[in-house]
Design an enzyme around this catalytic site. Structure first.
Site, PDB file in Angstrom:
ATOM      1  N   ARG A  15      -4.298   5.283   0.263  1.00 32.27           N
ATOM      2  CA  ARG A  15      -3.539   6.502   0.608  1.00 32.27           C
ATOM      3  C   ARG A  15      -2.667   6.253   1.843  1.00 32.27           C
ATOM      4  O   ARG A  15      -1.442   6.109   1.738  1.00 32.27           O
ATOM      5  CB  ARG A  15      -4.512   7.671   0.832  1.00 32.27           C
ATOM      6  CG  ARG A  15      -3.847   9.041   0.882  1.00 32.27           C
ATOM      7  CD  ARG A  15      -3.210   9.395   2.205  1.00 32.27           C
ATOM      8  NE  ARG A  15      -4.144   9.341   3.331  1.00 32.27           N
ATOM      9  CZ  ARG A  15      -3.753   9.423   4.590  1.00 32.27           C
ATOM     10  NH1 ARG A  15      -2.485   9.583   4.897  1.00 32.27           N
ATOM     11  NH2 ARG A  15      -4.641   9.330   5.575  1.00 32.27           N
ATOM     12  N   HIS A 207      -9.629   7.066  13.828  1.00 29.77           N
ATOM     13  CA  HIS A 207      -8.594   6.610  12.873  1.00 29.77           C
ATOM     14  C   HIS A 207      -7.457   6.030  13.706  1.00 29.77           C
ATOM     15  O   HIS A 207      -6.574   6.751  14.156  1.00 29.77           O
ATOM     16  CB  HIS A 207      -8.166   7.842  12.067  1.00 29.77           C
ATOM     17  CG  HIS A 207      -7.090   7.662  11.066  1.00 29.77           C
ATOM     18  ND1 HIS A 207      -7.308   7.706   9.698  1.00 29.77           N
ATOM     19  CD2 HIS A 207      -5.748   7.480  11.195  1.00 29.77           C
ATOM     20  CE1 HIS A 207      -6.162   7.572   9.058  1.00 29.77           C
ATOM     21  NE2 HIS A 207      -5.191   7.432   9.953  1.00 29.77           N
ATOM     22  N   HIS A 209      -4.255   3.679  14.260  1.00 25.98           N
ATOM     23  CA  HIS A 209      -3.166   2.816  13.778  1.00 25.98           C
ATOM     24  C   HIS A 209      -2.987   1.729  14.842  1.00 25.98           C
ATOM     25  O   HIS A 209      -3.321   1.918  16.017  1.00 25.98           O
ATOM     26  CB  HIS A 209      -1.898   3.640  13.540  1.00 25.98           C
ATOM     27  CG  HIS A 209      -1.992   4.460  12.279  1.00 25.98           C
ATOM     28  ND1 HIS A 209      -1.362   4.103  11.122  1.00 25.98           N
ATOM     29  CD2 HIS A 209      -2.685   5.594  12.006  1.00 25.98           C
ATOM     30  CE1 HIS A 209      -1.644   4.989  10.174  1.00 25.98           C
ATOM     31  NE2 HIS A 209      -2.454   5.913  10.689  1.00 25.98           N
ATOM     32  N   CYS A 240       3.033   6.032   8.710  1.00 24.62           N
ATOM     33  CA  CYS A 240       3.126   7.453   8.359  1.00 24.62           C
ATOM     34  C   CYS A 240       4.599   7.780   8.177  1.00 24.62           C
ATOM     35  O   CYS A 240       5.410   7.453   9.041  1.00 24.62           O
ATOM     36  CB  CYS A 240       2.502   8.322   9.452  1.00 24.62           C
ATOM     37  SG  CYS A 240       2.751  10.080   9.147  1.00 24.62           S
TER      38      CYS A 240
END
Ligand code: HMG
Ligand code: MG
Length: 302
Positions: A15, A207, A209, A240
């Protein structure tokens, strides 16, 4: 605080990793990737998103992907949902777990979901009510917890407020997203310490990045605060669409390599994980963005 002896890794490559990919990835490639990741021992594989295909075309095949994946026993396959329309599509596809998302800055919220923070709270409350009525498991995400691509510094009070609302409303876990990877270890610890005054740390996930190369250091730092759930992307896929220049999530291979070295159990088979990373990297025509994968694959080749 002592370190956990076990960590859960939530694989978000299919995803978060693929949503921003310019090359269209056909459903059958995503399906095989998801199956390889589950076979490698990932307990959660986020498999797609029921978002507007106009804004994120790569996720348009999510219903087919979800329905056609051979589901392994004991593995969750959550799907991202932004609103009631997305929930309706998820339920029609037979999804059992969804992930909702909100953001700490007004500008990011508008760009990502076309609504203010206050409207996003109304939206997720409605989605949670409906999802609970359908017996779905619900995970919550908060974006831009350590910085926003449009507004810069963010308020940790807003992070805590959103985390508490998602938790109180029934999300079983809140994933704290450093969407643009700007955070550093001390700031990540401060953020987790503040949020865990409102939500038990056992229900928080991190989470990160890896845009600035800080993700592993941040994971190591928040492990010391009691966080034991980490989101990552195989081969470091991702970015994103609403955070220009943001690179992928921390690579799953790098996280597993670090945790194996610290004798923290993940249940993941590195060889099978390397195969999954090579499979999608070969399809995309590039090397995995993972130092551990690159080194281990070189060693494997002899
Ligand atoms: P909108 O255009 O304001 O929606 O989008 P709308 O309600 O005005 O509807 C417009 C059209 O879209 C209508 O169709 C709706 O039916 C349709 P039309 O009548 O024009 O034919 N529509 C939908 N179609 C499919 N699925 C839906 C849906 N909703 C409406 N769910 C919306 C608002 C929220 C839908 C849009 O802005 C959107 O899809 N945003 C999602 C963006 C996104 O996917 N971002 C990336 C994921 S978040 C992330 O990566 C961060 C994270 O990884 C954590 C971190 O790193 O920080 C989680
Ligand atoms: Mg993300």
């Amino acid at each position: 605080m002592s370190l956990p002896n076990k960590v859960k890794i939530v694989e978000v490559g299919p995803r978060d990793g693929l949503q921003n990919e310019s090359l269209t990835v056909p459903a059958e490639i995503k399906i095989k990737l998801i199956e390889m990741l589950a076979d490698a021992g990932l307990p959660v594989v986020e498999s797609g998103a029921f978002v507007s295909p106009k804004w994120v075309p790569q996720m348009a095949t999510s219903a087919d992907v979800f329905q056609q994946v051979n589901k392994a026993a004991g593995v969750s396959y959550p799907m991202l949902v932004p609103n009631l329309k997305g929930l309706e599509l998820a339920i029609a596809a037979g999804v059992r777990e969804i992930a909702l998302f909100a953001a700490t800055s007004e500008t990011f919220s508008q760009k990502n979901t076309h609504c203010s923070i206050a409207q996003s709270i109304d939206r997720f409350n409605q989605v949670i009510d409906e999802a609970q009525a359908n017996d779905l498991k619900i995970r919550g995400y908060i974006s831009c917890v350590l910085g926003c691509p449009y507004e810069g510094k963010v308020s940790l009070d807003t992070v805590s407020m959103l985390a508490q609302k998602l938790h109180d409303k029934g999300c079983y876990e809140i994933s704290l997203g450093d969407t643009i990877g700007v955070g550093t270890a001390g700031l990540a610890q401060d953020m987790v310490e503040q949020v865990s005054r409102h939500v038990p740390v056992t229900q928080l996930a991190a989470h990160f990045h890896d845009t600035y190369g800080q993700a592993l250091a941040n994971i190591h730092a928040v492990l010391q605060c009691g966080v034991a759930v980490f989101d990552s992307s195989v081969a470091g896929l991702g970015g994103c669409p609403y955070a220009k220049g943001a690179t992928g999530n921390v690579a799953t291979e790098d996280v597993v390599y670090m945790l194996d070295g610290m004798a923290i159990e993940t249940g993941i088979d590195m060889d099978k994980l390397l195969d999954a990373g090579s499979y999608i990297s070969d399809f995309l025509g590039r090397e995995p963005v993972s130092r551990a994968a690159t080194a281990l694959l070189r060693k494997r080749a002899g």
